[in-house]
Design an enzyme around this catalytic site. Sequence first.
Site, short mmCIF file in Angstrom:
data_model
loop_
_atom_site.label_atom_id
_atom_site.label_comp_id
_atom_site.label_asym_id
_atom_site.label_seq_id
_atom_site.Cartn_x
_atom_site.Cartn_y
_atom_site.Cartn_z
N GLU A 132 -3.19 -11.94 -2.13
CA GLU A 132 -4.53 -12.16 -2.70
C GLU A 132 -4.46 -12.55 -4.16
OE1 GLU A 132 -8.02 -9.61 -1.90
OE2 GLU A 132 -6.57 -8.33 -0.88
N LYS A 178 -1.23 -3.06 -4.58
CA LYS A 178 -1.67 -3.64 -5.85
C LYS A 178 -0.46 -3.83 -6.76
CE LYS A 178 -6.29 -3.44 -5.38
NZ LYS A 178 -7.22 -4.58 -5.59
N ASP A 235 -10.63 -4.60 4.53
CA ASP A 235 -10.17 -3.73 3.44
C ASP A 235 -11.38 -2.95 2.95
OD1 ASP A 235 -8.88 -2.55 1.29
OD2 ASP A 235 -9.13 -4.30 0.00
N LYS A 287 -16.70 -10.11 -0.26
CA LYS A 287 -17.17 -8.82 -0.76
C LYS A 287 -18.66 -8.94 -1.06
CE LYS A 287 -12.80 -7.42 -2.92
NZ LYS A 287 -12.10 -7.17 -4.21
N LYS A 300 -2.56 -2.31 1.61
CA LYS A 300 -2.69 -3.30 0.54
C LYS A 300 -1.99 -2.74 -0.69
CE LYS A 300 -6.42 -5.73 -0.51
NZ LYS A 300 -7.72 -6.19 -1.06
#
Length: 344
Positions: free
Chosen positions: A195, A144, A290, A240, A142
């Site tokens: 995302e 960022k 994740d 989450k 992933k």
Amino acid sequence: MKPILEAEIEHWALRTPFRIARGTRTSIDVVVATIREGDAVGRGEATPTARYGENPDLVRDQIARAAADICKSADRTALLDLLPPGSARNAIDAALWDLEAKKAGTAPSNAPSLVSAQTLSIDTPSAMGIAAAELAEARLVKVKVDGSDPAACLRAVRKTLPETTLIVDANEGWTIDLLAGMQPVLLELGIALLEQPLPAGEDDALQGFKSAIPLCADESCHVAADVERLRERYDFVNVKLDKTGGLTEGLALVEAARKADMGVMVGCMLATSLGIAPALRLAALADYADLDGPWWLAEDRAGGLRISRDGRVSPPQPGFWGDVEQGRPRLMAASTRGAGHDIR
């Protein structure tokens, strides 16, 4: 014997700075809820997040105020009405799941390992390209990014990791114009998922937008009731537990997403293995996981998760948290869609 619920704040250092579009962290504070009933002890961990108006003291105080009502029944369903979604409810919910397992006394079975994304935090394009080399064995990364030249950052990472499956996380840092302009780049680089490109309060702009790659709601999605609003804007939801307020609502969110024909990622805040263990129950059903939160810690809890260099996460030692055998029927009833994703 009447249960006793307590909460405390713990401080954990990170092994390296963690940078996202909203800032940089070098440590985390988590809140641990502990519920005792006779000889049985259940634990749950949550990571309060300023993005959602939380801090450790506030969450600890929420748990303390709810303790008397929780201890009357020690019931996860009642908890859903007692506290709003968030870290306090997550810590208590996880502790109640753990307590149920400990009281049942069923020996844990072996949970399957799974592949988690490993996160590459924001830096300059050249620094991100160099840092990506440390993840050369990872199967899923992933990346960022923020609004400052994300194309250059992503090209640097892709050059270093030509075969790795890449997910991009903008953490609300883009505009609709930047998102539109990045479409050819995302396609060129073979990005699997993007995302939360836009701020949660501005994602009305995604209504009718045709993205070249799947979009995943993170900050915009908290609970199952959000799915109806998001299904025409996003292709995936990121579940989450600190957003849902625990595994109990997390299961409902996964089920709602599947009914809406949406993909599922199971993510996490920075956390110790105690905060991640409940999410493993959902990750078994997800398209992507994740769950590398403990990987960022200078030191994790004894007996916690094991994360290999390729991102494979093995469950904690027996007795660390919960009971796989007891949780499995609930999870399998929620969905089966995630089982065939080949990144796993």
